[in-house]
Enzyme design. Sequence first.
Site, short mmCIF file in Angstrom:
data_model
loop_
_atom_site.label_atom_id
_atom_site.label_comp_id
_atom_site.label_asym_id
_atom_site.label_seq_id
_atom_site.Cartn_x
_atom_site.Cartn_y
_atom_site.Cartn_z
N GLY A 31 -8.27 20.44 20.04
CA GLY A 31 -7.79 21.70 19.49
C GLY A 31 -8.11 22.89 20.39
O GLY A 31 -8.04 24.02 19.96
N GLY A 32 -8.49 22.62 21.62
CA GLY A 32 -8.82 23.72 22.52
C GLY A 32 -10.30 24.09 22.46
O GLY A 32 -10.78 24.90 23.24
N GLN A 33 -11.05 23.49 21.53
CA GLN A 33 -12.49 23.71 21.46
C GLN A 33 -13.16 22.42 21.91
O GLN A 33 -12.88 21.38 21.34
CB GLN A 33 -12.94 24.01 20.02
CG GLN A 33 -12.19 25.12 19.35
CD GLN A 33 -12.58 26.49 19.91
OE1 GLN A 33 -13.47 26.60 20.75
NE2 GLN A 33 -11.89 27.51 19.47
N ASP B 75 0.55 3.77 5.96
CA ASP B 75 0.82 3.45 4.55
C ASP B 75 0.52 4.62 3.63
O ASP B 75 1.40 5.18 3.00
CB ASP B 75 -0.05 2.25 4.14
CG ASP B 75 0.57 0.94 4.57
OD1 ASP B 75 1.78 0.89 4.76
OD2 ASP B 75 -0.17 -0.05 4.71
N GLU C 204 1.14 -1.31 8.17
CA GLU C 204 0.33 -0.18 8.65
C GLU C 204 0.22 -0.07 10.18
O GLU C 204 0.60 0.93 10.78
CB GLU C 204 -1.07 -0.30 8.04
CG GLU C 204 -2.10 0.67 8.58
CD GLU C 204 -1.80 2.11 8.18
OE1 GLU C 204 -1.48 2.34 7.02
OE2 GLU C 204 -1.91 2.99 9.05
N GLN D 80 0.78 -1.24 0.00
CA GLN D 80 0.00 0.00 0.00
C GLN D 80 0.81 1.30 0.00
O GLN D 80 0.47 2.24 -0.72
CB GLN D 80 -0.95 0.00 1.21
CG GLN D 80 -1.87 1.20 1.22
CD GLN D 80 -2.83 1.30 2.39
OE1 GLN D 80 -3.37 2.34 2.64
NE2 GLN D 80 -3.04 0.22 3.13
N SER D 81 1.85 1.37 0.84
CA SER D 81 2.48 2.69 1.03
C SER D 81 3.08 3.22 -0.27
O SER D 81 2.79 4.35 -0.68
CB SER D 81 3.57 2.60 2.11
OG SER D 81 4.61 1.76 1.68
N1 CAO Z 1 12.04 -9.85 -9.30
C1 CAO Z 1 12.72 -10.62 -8.42
N2 CAO Z 1 12.64 -10.51 -7.09
C2 CAO Z 1 11.80 -9.57 -6.62
C3 CAO Z 1 11.06 -8.72 -7.45
C4 CAO Z 1 11.21 -8.90 -8.86
N3 CAO Z 1 10.53 -8.15 -9.73
N4 CAO Z 1 10.32 -7.89 -6.69
C5 CAO Z 1 10.59 -8.21 -5.41
N5 CAO Z 1 11.49 -9.21 -5.35
C6 CAO Z 1 12.07 -9.83 -4.17
C7 CAO Z 1 12.80 -8.84 -3.30
O1 CAO Z 1 14.05 -8.56 -3.85
C8 CAO Z 1 12.87 -9.60 -1.98
O2 CAO Z 1 13.92 -10.55 -2.08
P1 CAO Z 1 15.03 -10.73 -0.91
O3 CAO Z 1 14.28 -11.02 0.33
O4 CAO Z 1 15.82 -11.89 -1.40
O5 CAO Z 1 15.82 -9.49 -0.83
C9 CAO Z 1 11.57 -10.39 -2.00
O6 CAO Z 1 11.06 -10.28 -3.32
C10 CAO Z 1 10.49 -9.95 -1.04
O7 CAO Z 1 10.46 -8.56 -0.83
P2 CAO Z 1 10.06 -7.96 0.58
O8 CAO Z 1 10.97 -8.51 1.62
O9 CAO Z 1 9.97 -6.49 0.48
O10 CAO Z 1 8.56 -8.54 0.77
P3 CAO Z 1 7.88 -9.15 2.06
O11 CAO Z 1 6.55 -9.62 1.61
O12 CAO Z 1 8.72 -10.14 2.76
O13 CAO Z 1 7.72 -7.89 3.05
C11 CAO Z 1 6.93 -5.69 3.68
C12 CAO Z 1 6.69 -6.96 2.82
C13 CAO Z 1 5.86 -4.69 3.29
C14 CAO Z 1 6.81 -6.02 5.16
C15 CAO Z 1 8.33 -5.14 3.39
O14 CAO Z 1 8.47 -4.96 2.00
C16 CAO Z 1 8.63 -3.82 4.08
O15 CAO Z 1 8.89 -3.77 5.29
N6 CAO Z 1 8.63 -2.72 3.33
C17 CAO Z 1 8.98 -1.42 3.83
C18 CAO Z 1 7.89 -0.82 4.66
C19 CAO Z 1 6.60 -0.75 3.91
O16 CAO Z 1 6.47 -0.17 2.85
N7 CAO Z 1 5.57 -1.27 4.54
C20 CAO Z 1 4.22 -1.01 4.10
C21 CAO Z 1 3.65 -2.09 3.37
S1 CAO Z 1 1.91 -1.83 3.25
O17 CAO Z 1 1.30 -2.18 4.76
#
Ligand code: CAO
Length: 414
Positions: free
Chosen positions: A246-248, A168, A139, A17-18
């Site tokens: 907000g004070g109100q 997000d 989130e 989402q973010s």
């Molecule tokens: N081709 C090949 N690999 C890909 C790819 C592509 N097109 N797109 C993504 N990947 C890989 C990434 O490189 C990563 O690999 P490694 O772990 O080997 O480095 C893997 O896919 C998974 O990516 P991720 O770790 O970001 O995904 P996740 O589901 O494990 O985690 C989240 C998700 C949201 C917790 C994490 O991305 C995060 O903390 N993001 C930053 C904060 C954020 O934006 N959070 C809000 C999310 S919305 O609530």
Amino acid sequence: MSKALEGVKILDMTHVQSGPTCTQLLAWFGADVLKVERPGVGDATRGQLQDIPDVDSLYFTMLNGNKRSITLNTKSDEGKAIFTKLIEHCDVMVENFAPGALDRMGFSWERIQEINPRMIYASVKGFGPGPYEDCKVYENVAQCTGGAASTTGELDGMPLVTGAQIGDSGTGLHLALGIVTALYQRNQSGRGQRVTCAMQDGVLNLCRVKLRDQQRLTHGPLTEYPQYPNGEFGEAAPRAGNASGGGQPGWIVKCKGWETDPDAYIYVIAQAAAFEGLAKVIGHEDWLEDPEWNTPKARLPKLDHMFSEIEKWTMTKTKFEAMDILNPLNVPCGPILSMKELAEEESLRETGTVVEVDHPERGKYLTVGNPIKLSDSPVDVVRSPLLGEHTDEIMSELGYGADEIAAAKNNGAV
Ligand code: CAO
């Protein structure tokens, strides 16, 4: 009519989402957003909370309008070569992977600058540098770590998260501002730069008034909080129920139908300037002559009683009737609108804040359009792309011929 960000190319590596909220906003302003997704998988939200089997979810479709989708395995050698071309081709790269993911793919900030020194590289992470910088964040984690949860909820209840996605979507908004600011600076400097937003920081920024209250607390009780003067203050800015902060003085009061309708409520602010009209309309003209009631200071210790008297009146009216009566009296107020009511609200359709779009697989769906209105940059809200829908088109814009595209597909790079 041209659009504000026409000509800006965004390499969109975002998911969930973010990040996607940020790039969707930029797309509405006219940027060409190329969403890079893993072949066969795509953004995980395509498959999350699906309401129609095997059709892109509303979670995905409502966050990824106006973008083009290219599938690309950025971990394969061929995929890395194509990714390098994309970095050369684009102005901005946006990502919100877990910390270090792009470095692990071999694309550190240093490497990206070598490929394209004009590149603006924007990231969302859960935390900035510090003890939690390696953590994955969603989130509600951001709402808890950014100060929103500790200051939201009933006075004697547990911390609460809010339905507004301030972690997000809030951080996505912050990031979008960082990106357009960096684009503006690039006009003079000719250089790209790194833009980072931590979700904790974004939430704290939105909770700024609570950090204000934390500091005020060291100089005495917070008199506009419902804890004053009968309750106790601890060491930290407390939860304040529905107090306006907000004070109100403000509170949510019941309206006609509350017994069966969970949203039959209205928020009423009893500010001093409109108190006379409010007191009269609820049948408390007596308060106007009474020193126990006729100053904000005198009312402060008995706001509970004041709002229960207001509620006796609002319970005789629907929330819309109460709104229609109180508004001409300059009493700030607002009905609690349900998502159903918002979805059906004509005026929001007319301004493009709620938009219906047509999707080839799911049919018509509602989305929230651009809440930021520019008089010279019209927004046409377009449905989200299917996974890899624009892979061929984007590859050919990068200069690849039909044979090369077919080969990239064969070896799984796209
Ligand atoms: N081709 C090949 N690999 C890909 C790819 C592509 N097109 N797109 C993504 N990947 C890989 C990434 O490189 C990563 O690999 P490694 O772990 O080997 O480095 C893997 O896919 C998974 O990516 P991720 O770790 O970001 O995904 P996740 O589901 O494990 O985690 C989240 C998700 C949201 C917790 C994490 O991305 C995060 O903390 N993001 C930053 C904060 C954020 O934006 N959070 C809000 C999310 S919305 O609530």
